[in-house]
Design a protein around this motif. Structure first.
Motif, short mmCIF file in Angstrom:
data_model
loop_
_atom_site.label_atom_id
_atom_site.label_comp_id
_atom_site.label_asym_id
_atom_site.label_seq_id
_atom_site.Cartn_x
_atom_site.Cartn_y
_atom_site.Cartn_z
N GLU A 4 0.82 -1.22 0.00
CA GLU A 4 0.00 0.00 0.00
C GLU A 4 0.85 1.27 0.00
OE1 GLU A 4 -3.24 2.30 -0.42
OE2 GLU A 4 -3.15 0.12 -0.58
N PHE A 5 1.97 1.25 0.71
CA PHE A 5 2.86 2.40 0.74
C PHE A 5 3.40 2.72 -0.64
CE2 PHE A 5 7.02 4.36 1.20
CZ PHE A 5 6.69 5.48 1.97
N ASP A 6 3.81 1.70 -1.40
CA ASP A 6 4.32 1.90 -2.76
C ASP A 6 3.24 2.50 -3.66
OD1 ASP A 6 6.82 0.89 -2.11
OD2 ASP A 6 6.27 -1.17 -2.68
N GLU A 10 3.29 6.20 -5.48
CA GLU A 10 3.08 6.37 -6.92
C GLU A 10 1.96 7.38 -7.20
OE1 GLU A 10 2.47 2.60 -8.82
OE2 GLU A 10 4.33 1.79 -7.97
N ARG A 11 0.86 7.29 -6.45
CA ARG A 11 -0.24 8.24 -6.63
C ARG A 11 0.20 9.67 -6.28
NH1 ARG A 11 -3.21 3.95 -4.28
NH2 ARG A 11 -3.10 4.98 -2.25
N GLU A 12 0.98 9.79 -5.22
CA GLU A 12 1.48 11.11 -4.82
C GLU A 12 2.39 11.69 -5.90
OE1 GLU A 12 3.77 13.28 -1.10
OE2 GLU A 12 3.62 11.10 -1.15
N ALA A 18 1.32 16.08 -12.27
CA ALA A 18 0.19 16.77 -12.88
C ALA A 18 0.16 18.24 -12.45
CB ALA A 18 -1.13 16.09 -12.50
N ALA A 19 0.43 18.53 -11.19
CA ALA A 19 0.46 19.91 -10.71
C ALA A 19 1.58 20.68 -11.36
CB ALA A 19 0.60 19.94 -9.19
#
Length: 63
Positions: A4-6, A10-12, A18-19
């Motif tokens: 879950e951390f990985d 990746e999402r972060e 994108a920002a």
């Protein structure tokens, strides 16, 4: 196997990318401007857009 951390990392990173891309697009769309005297207040500025300084364009008082 990714935990879950990985996946969260990746999402972060995707959100950061994108920002950053949105910021670069906004900066590229910003008019370049040119130096000169403001058509409204008459003061010299290094960047005028449409003949107006940033203060006159935004309606702000100069400090």
């Amino acid at each position: 196997m990714a935990d879950e951390f990985d996946r969260a990392s990746e999402r972060e990173q995707q959100a950061r990318d994108a920002a950053l891309a949105a910021t670069r697009r906004a900066a590229a769309a910003m008019p370049k401007g040119e130096p000169g005297e403001c058509d409204r207040c008459g003061e010299y500025f290094v960047r005028l857009v449409g003949g107006l300084c940033g203060f006159c364009r935004d309606g702000r008082a100069r400090p």
